[in-house]
Scaffold this motif. Structure first.
Motif, mmCIF file in Angstrom:
data_model
loop_
_atom_site.group_PDB
_atom_site.id
_atom_site.type_symbol
_atom_site.label_atom_id
_atom_site.label_comp_id
_atom_site.label_asym_id
_atom_site.label_seq_id
_atom_site.Cartn_x
_atom_site.Cartn_y
_atom_site.Cartn_z
ATOM 1 N N THR A 26 -20.460 -4.043 8.342
ATOM 2 C CA THR A 26 -21.492 -3.481 7.472
ATOM 3 C C THR A 26 -21.876 -2.077 7.928
ATOM 4 O OG1 THR A 26 -22.351 -5.693 6.966
ATOM 5 C CG2 THR A 26 -23.815 -3.824 6.538
ATOM 6 N N ASP A 27 -22.049 -1.899 9.249
ATOM 7 C CA ASP A 27 -22.385 -0.582 9.781
ATOM 8 C C ASP A 27 -21.281 0.438 9.489
ATOM 9 O OD1 ASP A 27 -24.725 -1.619 10.751
ATOM 10 O OD2 ASP A 27 -24.039 -1.812 12.820
ATOM 11 N N ALA A 28 -20.025 -0.042 9.448
ATOM 12 C CA ALA A 28 -18.889 0.848 9.159
ATOM 13 C C ALA A 28 -18.662 1.020 7.656
ATOM 14 C CB ALA A 28 -17.623 0.299 9.810
ATOM 15 N N ASP A 29 -19.491 0.349 6.839
ATOM 16 C CA ASP A 29 -19.355 0.387 5.382
ATOM 17 C C ASP A 29 -17.961 -0.061 4.938
ATOM 18 O OD1 ASP A 29 -20.404 0.757 2.839
ATOM 19 O OD2 ASP A 29 -19.679 2.810 2.683
ATOM 20 N N SER A 30 -17.416 -1.064 5.630
ATOM 21 C CA SER A 30 -16.095 -1.586 5.282
ATOM 22 C C SER A 30 -16.212 -2.672 4.217
ATOM 23 C CB SER A 30 -15.421 -2.172 6.521
ATOM 24 O OG SER A 30 -14.255 -2.901 6.160
ATOM 25 N N PRO A 31 -15.367 -2.653 3.205
ATOM 26 C CA PRO A 31 -15.376 -3.733 2.212
ATOM 27 C C PRO A 31 -15.094 -5.104 2.818
ATOM 28 C CG PRO A 31 -14.208 -1.829 1.356
ATOM 29 C CD PRO A 31 -14.450 -1.555 2.808
ATOM 30 N N TYR A 32 -14.506 -5.150 4.004
ATOM 31 C CA TYR A 32 -14.268 -6.441 4.651
ATOM 32 C C TYR A 32 -15.576 -7.157 4.985
ATOM 33 C CZ TYR A 32 -9.212 -5.975 5.165
ATOM 34 O OH TYR A 32 -7.849 -5.885 4.913
ATOM 35 N N ARG A 33 -16.705 -6.449 4.930
ATOM 36 C CA ARG A 33 -17.985 -7.107 5.156
ATOM 37 C C ARG A 33 -18.232 -8.203 4.122
ATOM 38 N NH1 ARG A 33 -19.055 -2.353 2.447
ATOM 39 N NH2 ARG A 33 -20.583 -2.432 0.736
ATOM 40 N N HIS A 34 -17.683 -8.016 2.918
ATOM 41 C CA HIS A 34 -17.864 -9.026 1.875
ATOM 42 C C HIS A 34 -17.098 -10.307 2.206
ATOM 43 C CE1 HIS A 34 -20.016 -6.267 -0.658
ATOM 44 N NE2 HIS A 34 -19.012 -5.408 -0.680
ATOM 45 N N VAL A 35 -15.956 -10.182 2.866
ATOM 46 C CA VAL A 35 -15.188 -11.370 3.241
ATOM 47 C C VAL A 35 -15.954 -12.172 4.286
ATOM 48 C CG1 VAL A 35 -12.956 -12.218 4.031
ATOM 49 C CG2 VAL A 35 -13.082 -10.062 2.780
ATOM 50 N N LEU A 36 -16.531 -11.483 5.282
ATOM 51 C CA LEU A 36 -17.344 -12.172 6.288
ATOM 52 C C LEU A 36 -18.591 -12.768 5.661
ATOM 53 C CD1 LEU A 36 -16.882 -12.530 9.406
ATOM 54 C CD2 LEU A 36 -15.366 -10.886 8.286
ATOM 55 N N ALA A 37 -19.189 -12.060 4.711
ATOM 56 C CA ALA A 37 -20.385 -12.584 4.045
ATOM 57 C C ALA A 37 -20.055 -13.858 3.274
ATOM 58 C CB ALA A 37 -20.966 -11.531 3.111
#
Length: 263
Positions: free
Chosen positions: A180-191
């Motif tokens: 999230t801090d890196a503004d990576s779209p992969y944050r949605h996969v972890l979410a």
């Protein structure tokens, strides 16, 4: 959840907490849907090689047909981005997020044990869990690699199969925060994964803050951890216990040859 009154017997408090933290009883359909989400998360967290990139349209279609849930919404946001990216850009982004940053590494035992001897024991225990469930990994990745843990959870089910995910909830929270801090779209996969797990406790949140500030544990000094393994502190029944180091063998010095000249 408010703290349970201390007047309750300890066994009652423990059972209430356990009931709150474990997944509710699911129907067969709900279990299958949960397993599908876990498999999708596992796939989407793998390196975007040519095979995975070629399957982007199919993955996007599967996500679109998921029931309307928070997890499905997060996966939709990710696959929309994933499908539109250049393959080389995807590879670069993946390496930057998961290979070059310690706070978003996908190897879960690192967050709990760091690069210590305890981590080796944790990896061994995880492998034993897989084998006890009749599942043998192909050996291509360490057993704590998140896509591997997710595949096991999908195969073995919400109870024991998801236990490693619950155990490493704090590491998962840290990965999500770093992405999230890196503004990576992969944050949605972890979410999408985190919404399937029990909500974090105050202790979980405090532990994540410590991980952010201090990082994982450092290596213990000397052989003390091995000695504690021998006493069974960390090693579960049936696991490998490192042997006590043997004393050094004293080798007598080789005789020296000396040539004497004429007297």
């Amino acid at each position: 959840m408010s703290p349970l009154p201390e007047t309750l017997p300890s066994i009652v408090r423990a059972r209430v907490r356990a009931a709150v933290r474990r997944p509710a009883r699911l129907t067969a359909e709900e279990t299958a849907g949960r397993g599908l989400v876990l498999r999708l998360v596992s796939l989407l967290l793998q390196y975007p090689d040519a095979e995975l990139v070629a399957a982007r349209a199919e993955l996007t279609s599967v996500v679109q047909y998921l029931p309307a849930t928070s997890a499905a919404e997060h996966l939709t946001r990710f696959t929309d981005w994933f499908a539109a990216q250049d393959p080389e850009a995807l590879e670069r982004h993946y390496v930057e997020m998961f290979d070059l940053r310690r706070k978003s590494s996908l190897y879960l035992t690192y967050y709990l044990h760091g690069d210590t001897r305890r981590r080796g024991m944790a990896l061994l225990t995880l492998n034993q869990r897989y084998r006890a469930a009749g599942w043998d990994t192909d050996g291509g990745e360490l057993p704590d690699h998140l896509p591997v843990v997710l595949e096991f959870a999908a195969l073995a089910g919400p109870g024991g199969g998801e236990a490693p995910l619950r155990q490493h909830r704090r590491g998962l929270e840290l990965i999500h925060r770093a992405l999230t801090d890196a503004d990576s779209p992969y944050r949605h996969v972890l979410a999408a994964l985190l919404v399937l797990l029990p909500p974090p406790t105050e202790a979980d949140r405090a532990a994540v803050e410590r991980l952010v500030a201090e990082g994982p544990p450092n290596e213990d000094v000397g052989l003390d951890p091995y000695e504690r393994y021998g006493e069974g502190e960390f090693a579960p029944p049936g696991t490998f216990v490192p042997p006590v180091p043997a004393p050094p063998t004293r080798v007598p010095p080789a005789p020296t040859s000396r040539t004497e000249g004429p007297r």
